[in-house]
Design an enzyme around this catalytic site. Structure first.
Site, PDB file in Angstrom:
ATOM      1  N   THR A   1       0.894  -1.099  -0.108  1.00 25.13           N
ATOM      2  CA  THR A   1       0.081   0.041   0.112  1.00 25.13           C
ATOM      3  C   THR A   1       0.789   1.351  -0.045  1.00 25.13           C
ATOM      4  OG1 THR A   1      -1.826  -1.245   1.075  1.00 25.13           O
ATOM      5  CG2 THR A   1      -1.744   1.294   1.347  1.00 25.13           C
TER       6      THR A   1
ATOM      7  N   THR B   1       1.527  -2.392   8.746  1.00 30.23           N
ATOM      8  CA  THR B   1       1.845  -3.011   9.938  1.00 30.23           C
ATOM      9  C   THR B   1       3.161  -3.595  10.498  1.00 30.23           C
ATOM     10  OG1 THR B   1      -0.677  -3.528  10.010  1.00 30.23           O
ATOM     11  CG2 THR B   1       0.753  -4.941  11.431  1.00 30.23           C
TER      12      THR B   1
ATOM     13  N   ARG C   1      -6.211 -12.901   3.727  1.00 28.58           N
ATOM     14  CA  ARG C   1      -7.408 -12.616   3.958  1.00 28.58           C
ATOM     15  C   ARG C   1      -8.389 -13.889   4.577  1.00 28.58           C
ATOM     16  NH1 ARG C   1      -7.753  -9.772  -1.994  1.00 28.58           N
ATOM     17  NH2 ARG C   1      -7.144  -7.634  -1.363  1.00 28.58           N
TER      18      ARG C   1
ATOM     19  N   GLU D   1      -6.453  -4.867   3.360  1.00 25.89           N
ATOM     20  CA  GLU D   1      -6.660  -6.184   2.826  1.00 25.89           C
ATOM     21  C   GLU D   1      -7.733  -6.456   1.844  1.00 25.89           C
ATOM     22  OE1 GLU D   1      -4.810  -9.485   4.415  1.00 25.89           O
ATOM     23  OE2 GLU D   1      -3.678  -8.039   6.012  1.00 25.89           O
TER      24      GLU D   1
END
Length: 387
Positions: free
Chosen positions: A135, A167, A246, A366
């Site tokens: 990202t 993260t 995911r 995500e």
């Protein structure tokens, strides 16, 4: 999974090993996370390295991978672990998920043998922390438009760009960084102490406060040729990592929802208003019944997807069904539970508002709900509506 919420006896569908793994992780969360997580959330700090080492000792980091110190557990066992981790806090599950399903998985799936030997055993033990840099500040749901670039300079690579909302970045030892090259999107295993790499912690978050999130700046970062993940070719590589992660979210969101439901059920049966427990009122029972039904449906969906994954048959759009449904329903459950607790629902003495705030992030990271709707829509119609 001895809980009044298991209306459909789903626990009976689990193997003894799966139940044991779930019980061990739940006990760890009860002992190590629950007594402290409200304070971590309020302070915006979490002892991530300490937790990572404890999780590593239990085999939770990269637990569904094989070799290199990884446990080689089933997809269902990993999912159950994610459920229990997120019942403690979404940020705690994110620590494990990013470490194992994004950073470790990328190296395990696309890295060279030298890269695997260098990083995976230490990451599995929690001695090295990884992050996943996809990202960007201006490119979230559209990674194909990433601005980070990698160019060749002799045998080396030079990276320039920025990654956002990453993260583990503030404490990471290695970052799996994705960049555009003349040959397309490629991945790199970047030691975070490399000159030109800067990680800045993002503060003042209202969600996932018990998680370390950062921005990564890449300023003429010189890497040797062997830093590139040799098997990571094209955008499908990072997207496959997201599919892997995911699946854990499909389960994890149910953990946050279960913690809210258990809290609301306990509160409703002990809180007295108008001369009777709240649970004795029809409207309260209607709320609890509807939420329990959705939670059980979500768990059946997660279990089905986990069994498909263990059979090697899980498709990306099926994961989108799980992520879209379970996170959306978990957030709705958290909000409804808040109403049962009344004013106490916004107190840090109870976990419900913390879970609701966290799930606001889980809803969009995500893959936002809209992105997963488009993935499912493309499967239904055969037409892409992304552009």
């Amino acid at each position: 999974m001895s809980t009044a919420l298991d209306l459909l006896d789903i626990d009976a569908s689990l193997s003894e090993e799966e139940r044991q793994i779930q019980a061990v992780v739940r006990q760890l969360i009860d002992d190590r996370v629950r007594p402290h997580v409200a304070g971590w959330y309020e302070d915006g700090q979490v002892p991530a390295r300490e937790l990572a080492r404890e999780f590593g000792k239990l085999g939770l980091l990269g637990m569904h991978l094989t070799g290199y110190g990884c446990a080689g557990a089933s997809a269902v066992a990993y999912g159950l672990a994610c459920l229990e981790l997120e019942a403690g806090d979404s940020g705690v599950r994110s620590l494990v998920s990013v470490q194992g399903s994004l950073a470790m998985y990328a190296i395990w799936r696309f890295g060279s043998e030298e890269q695997k030997q260098r990083w995976l055993p230490a990451m599995a033990a929690g001695e090295a922390i990884g992050c996943f840099g996809l990202t960007e500040p201006d490119h979230g749901s559209d990674p194909a438009s990433m601005a980070t670039r990698a160019r060749r300079d002799g045998d080396d690579w030079i990276l320039n760009g920025a990654k956002m909302w990453i993260t583990n970045a503030p404490i990471a030892d290695v970052g799996v960084i994705w960049a555009r090259t003349d040959e397309g999107v490629r991945g790199f295993a970047v030691p975070m102490d490399t000159p030109g790499v800067t990680a800045r912690e993002i503060r003042r978050k209202m969600s996932l406060r018990a998680s370390l999130t950062g921005e990564i700046a890449l300023d003429d970062v010189r890497l040797p040729a062997d830093a590139r993940l040799p098997e990571a070719i094209g955008l499908k590589a990072p997207l496959s990592c997201l599919t892997e992660a995911r699946h854990g979210i499909v389960w994890g969101a149910l953990g946050a929802a279960r913690d809210c439901l258990e809290t609301a059920l306990s509160y409703a049966t002990t809180r007295t208003q108008f001369g009777r427990p709240l649970a004795g009122f029809q409207l309260t029972q209607a709320k609890l019944a509807d939420m329990a039904v959705e939670w059980n449906k979500g768990l059946l969906l997660a279990l089905h997807l986990g069994r498909l994954a263990d059979a090697g048959k899980l498709r990306p759009e099926q994961v989108s069904v799980g992520k879209l449904n379970n996170v959306r329903e978990a957030l709705a459950i958290a909000r409804e539970c808040r109403t049962i607790l009344g004013a106490n629902g916004v107190s840090g003495e109870y976990p419900v508002m913390r879970h609701a705030n966290n799930l606001e992030s889980v809803l969009t990271y995500e893959g936002t709900s809209e992105i997963h709707q488009l993935v499912i829509g493309q499967r239904l119609t055969g037409l892409s509506a992304f552009a």
